[in-house]
Motif scaffolding. Structure first.
Motif: not given
Length: 282
Positions: A257-282
């Motif tokens: 597996v290159f570099h690592g399996p999905i889920g092997s390195r993660t952060v708290d999902a509370s960061i996701v709204p800060r990454l998306l905010g009003e930016r998640a456009k289609g």
């Protein structure tokens, strides 16, 4: 788990799994969110968003932009981008053309080193899986090296030939990291310095945080040890910036597996709204 893997690659660039597969694997790993961050392309995002709706998992639209600083490859992750923005799409297309020229130079160098592989072989390797835009990357060259017996596996191919310090490592003329950060911001996204531990240039990382406009650092990564993760987490906190993380999953090649399996390195999902905010456009 209320966790997010914010760095994965798909068949839209040089991954081995489809965007749908990555979302499914993230759901099976119990994640709340996953980012699709293919190299210099957003071709996998639409499929991933559809899969996210089916699997009940948040998909963060992303990209990993190739840049260079004084001969060193530096990658900048963009999150929550307006991924259909025509200016961004045009800029990414230009970067992919640079990648193609780099691939040709790598193959030529490998030929000089006594490994007579061809671009036709590499293209055939890439076409084994459907790709959104035909992108070819170093993992495809590594696949050919392994198949032809010139390397034991993917890691060996990168360590000896394709990675930094390798005999066929090529850094083509690229945009500066600050330029990629600007592109991401102009596409309404959040810009993060990818896997800083691979560069061994902490002064550069600090400069990008302080003066270059970077919004964060990928502190948690499959190739970072615990010491590096603590160091970059502290660096981000000191600068008042985000500390993100992800597996950098590219799929399985030759059983590795290159570099690592999905889920092997993660952060708290509370960061996701800060990454998306009003930016998640289609």
């Amino acid at each position: 788990m209320n966790r997010a893997d914010l760095h994965t690659h798909t068949t839209a660039s040089d991954g081995k799994q489809s965007p749908t597969d990555n979302v499914r694997l993230a759901a099976e790993a119990g994640l709340a969110a996953v980012a699709i961050t293919d190299h210099d392309t957003v071709a996998g995002i639409s499929e991933a968003l559809d899969a996210g709706a089916r699997y009940g998992i948040v998909v963060v639209p992303g990209v990993e932009i190739s840049t260079a600083e004084n001969g060193t490859d530096i990658h900048i992750l963009g999150y929550g981008i307006s991924w259909r923005d025509p200016d961004l799409l045009g800029r990414l297309e230009e970067l992919r053309s640079v990648r193609g020229k780099r691939n040709e130079r790598i193959v030529a160098r490998l030929n000089e080193l006594g490994m007579p592989i061809t671009m036709e072989e590499v293209a055939a390797e890439a076409q084994a899986s459907p790709r959104g835009d035909g992108s070819i990357g170093r993992p495809h060259i590594a696949d050919v090296l392994v198949r032809r017996g010139f390397a034991a596996d993917m890691r060996d191919a990168f360590d000896r030939y394709l990675g930094e310090g390798g005999a066929a490592h090529i850094v083509p003329p690229r945009i500066a990291p600050e330029e990629a950060i600007r592109w991401i911001h102009e596409a309404s996204g959040v810009a993060v310095v990818a896997h800083p531990g691979l560069y061994r240039k902490d002064d550069l990382v600090e400069r990008l945080l302080e003066f270059g406009g970077a919004d964060g650092i990928e502190a948690f990564h499959s190739d970072h040890d615990e010491v590096a993760e603590h160091r970059y987490s502290r660096m981000a906190a000191k600068a008042g910036k985000l500390a993100t993380g992800g597996s950098d999953f590219h799929g399985t090649r030759q059983g590795v597996v290159f570099h690592g399996p999905i889920g092997s390195r993660t952060v708290d999902a509370s960061i996701v709204p800060r990454l998306l905010g009003e930016r998640a456009k289609g």
